[in-house]
Scaffold this active site. Structure first.
Site, PDB file in Angstrom:
ATOM      1  N   CYS A  67      57.972 -17.756 -37.617  1.00  0.00           N
ATOM      2  CA  CYS A  67      59.186 -16.977 -37.352  1.00  0.00           C
ATOM      3  C   CYS A  67      58.838 -15.573 -36.862  1.00  0.00           C
ATOM      4  CB  CYS A  67      60.033 -16.880 -38.619  1.00  0.00           C
ATOM      5  SG  CYS A  67      61.590 -15.990 -38.359  1.00  0.00           S
ATOM      6  N   CYS A  71      61.531 -10.274 -42.137  1.00  0.00           N
ATOM      7  CA  CYS A  71      62.223 -10.208 -43.422  1.00  0.00           C
ATOM      8  C   CYS A  71      61.196 -10.140 -44.554  1.00  0.00           C
ATOM      9  CB  CYS A  71      63.125 -11.426 -43.590  1.00  0.00           C
ATOM     10  SG  CYS A  71      64.344 -11.626 -42.259  1.00  0.00           S
ATOM     11  N   CYS A  74      60.534 -13.124 -47.135  1.00  0.00           N
ATOM     12  CA  CYS A  74      60.363 -14.491 -46.647  1.00  0.00           C
ATOM     13  C   CYS A  74      58.905 -14.861 -46.399  1.00  0.00           C
ATOM     14  CB  CYS A  74      61.176 -14.684 -45.364  1.00  0.00           C
ATOM     15  SG  CYS A  74      61.145 -16.380 -44.757  1.00  0.00           S
ATOM     16  N   CYS A 111      71.897 -29.778 -46.390  1.00  0.00           N
ATOM     17  CA  CYS A 111      71.671 -28.454 -45.797  1.00  0.00           C
ATOM     18  C   CYS A 111      70.412 -28.500 -44.950  1.00  0.00           C
ATOM     19  CB  CYS A 111      71.547 -27.400 -46.892  1.00  0.00           C
ATOM     20  SG  CYS A 111      72.987 -27.300 -47.982  1.00  0.00           S
ATOM     21  N   CYS A 143      75.518 -28.896 -43.494  1.00  0.00           N
ATOM     22  CA  CYS A 143      75.494 -27.441 -43.367  1.00  0.00           C
ATOM     23  C   CYS A 143      74.228 -27.074 -42.605  1.00  0.00           C
ATOM     24  CB  CYS A 143      75.502 -26.776 -44.737  1.00  0.00           C
ATOM     25  SG  CYS A 143      75.442 -24.970 -44.683  1.00  0.00           S
ATOM     26  N   CYS A 203      79.143 -20.350 -44.844  1.00  0.00           N
ATOM     27  CA  CYS A 203      78.349 -20.242 -46.062  1.00  0.00           C
ATOM     28  C   CYS A 203      77.504 -18.982 -45.923  1.00  0.00           C
ATOM     29  CB  CYS A 203      77.471 -21.479 -46.208  1.00  0.00           C
ATOM     30  SG  CYS A 203      76.294 -21.406 -47.582  1.00  0.00           S
ATOM     31  N   ARG A 273      77.293 -20.769 -55.453  1.00  0.00           N
ATOM     32  CA  ARG A 273      76.148 -21.643 -55.703  1.00  0.00           C
ATOM     33  C   ARG A 273      74.990 -20.848 -56.274  1.00  0.00           C
ATOM     34  NH1 ARG A 273      74.599 -23.199 -50.601  1.00  0.00           N
ATOM     35  NH2 ARG A 273      76.759 -23.875 -50.596  1.00  0.00           N
TER      36      ARG A 273
END
Length: 349
Positions: A67, A71, A74, A111, A143, A203, A273
């Protein structure tokens, strides 16, 4: 500070009133001795909208690592040195097999997550085809979590049958620059608005324990309410070695429960959740988290393991909760109720 009347706070929340910042601060700053009172008040709201139902979500990390974003939390980011699996988009057959496992585990939602800033056209096209096959073969809600999305992309997701798109705000607008510099808080908000413009439910939630203040937690909850998102995953930071936040360790189980209560007070009707980190930070108090929250992930997370599925089913059964499937029906004794034995459930361990 004198504790508020938690029951009165729940009543105001049920009437649609937004609790004040001072009331929100009182929720997070309350002493441990009133925690059960807070949970009981939050459960009043949760029960009004959700009864004793729990929704299960199954997570597939369909593309891992590689990626370009930075972040800090992560393990898949460009600045992470964490030892994780890195692979391009899975073959469609593997994605469909994972959906079959989600259906077997009685998850209502599959998901589907890919790493990266935004999907390339070639990856995006493959995602659409995989979604169509999953929807054709299984009675699952899908999702998709695909990074930043344009309005044109979200319309194509809707046409393919995607039921929901996940894109977390992660933290407050004020604290976001401390967590990520390669995209902005506004970029994330825009993706959520693009999803809503396409008629797909949203979401979006956050990660607690990244060094943010209580005000940041409150601002995150207010932002999610203002955006009127449908589902709110609350993650508790797992400090992964090799990430900049590897040394963060500011959470305890009681604080995590107070955070869940806060989100229920501010977002009374939303699906809330308990997501990544529940096993690490709630530990033996996990069942209490389902008094404010009404859904969990079952199975593993993106790059970290979850609790054994058998333990999750046993936890839900012991606490008196029932499973809600993707079509809204309830699974009780036929699945893990009074007639279900540990041996019958052991195949999901």
């Amino acid at each position: 500070m004198k504790s508020p009347d938690w029951n009165a706070l729940a009543t105001r929340s049920l009437t649609g009133e937004l609790i004040s910042r001072s009331q929100a601060q009182a929720v997070l700053e309350a002493p441990d001795e009133v925690l059960l009172e807070q949970l009981a008040a939050a459960y009043r709201i949760r029960h009004h909208y959700w009864g004793n139902r729990v929704r299960l979500h199954f997570l597939l990390n369909a593309q891992s690592g590689l990626c370009p974003e930075d972040c800090n939390y992560c393990s898949q980011s460009k600045i992470s040195t964490a030892e994780i699996e890195k692979y391009p988009l899975m073959a469609q057959a593997k994605i469909v097999d994972a959906a079959a496992k989600a259906a077997e585990l009685k998850a209502g939602t599959f998901c589907f997550v890919i790493s990266g800033r935004s999907p390339s056209e070639s990856v995006f096209s493959k995602v659409l085809e995989a979604v169509k096959e999953v929807k054709a073969k299984h009675e699952l809600k899908v999702c998709a979590c695909l990074g930043l999305l344009t309005e044109e992309q979200t319309h194509r997701l809707a046409e393919a049958g995607v039921d929901r798109v996940n894109h977390n705000l992660n933290t407050s607008e004020q604290y976001h620059p401390q967590i990520c510099s390669t995209h902005t808080f506004s970029d994330r908000v825009q993706t959520i608005q693009n999803v809503q413009a396409a008629g797909i439910t949203t979401c979006s939630g956050g990660i607690i324990g990244m060094g943010e203040s209580d005000d940041d937690v409150i601002d995150l909850a207010y932002s999610l309410r203002e955006l009127n998102v449908t589902s709110v995953p609350i993650n508790f930071l797992i400090p992964i070695p090799g990430t900049p936040l590897a040394q963060q360790n500011q959470l305890n189980p009681r604080h995590c429960l107070r955070v869940l209560c806060l989100f229920r007070f501010i977002l009374p009707a939303q699906e809330i959740r308990i997501a990544g980190g529940r096993e690490v930070h709630l530990r033996s108090l996990q069942p209490l988290g389902l008094y404010p929250a009404n859904s969990i992930f079952i199975g593993d997370y993106l790059t970290t393991p979850g609790q054994a599925t058998l333990a999750d089913f046993q936890m839900l059964r012991d606490a008196g909760f029932v499973l809600e499937t993707s079509n809204g029906s309830i699974l009780t004794e036929q699945f893990y109720g009074e007639d279900a034995s540990v041996n019958e459930m052991s195949k999901w361990a």
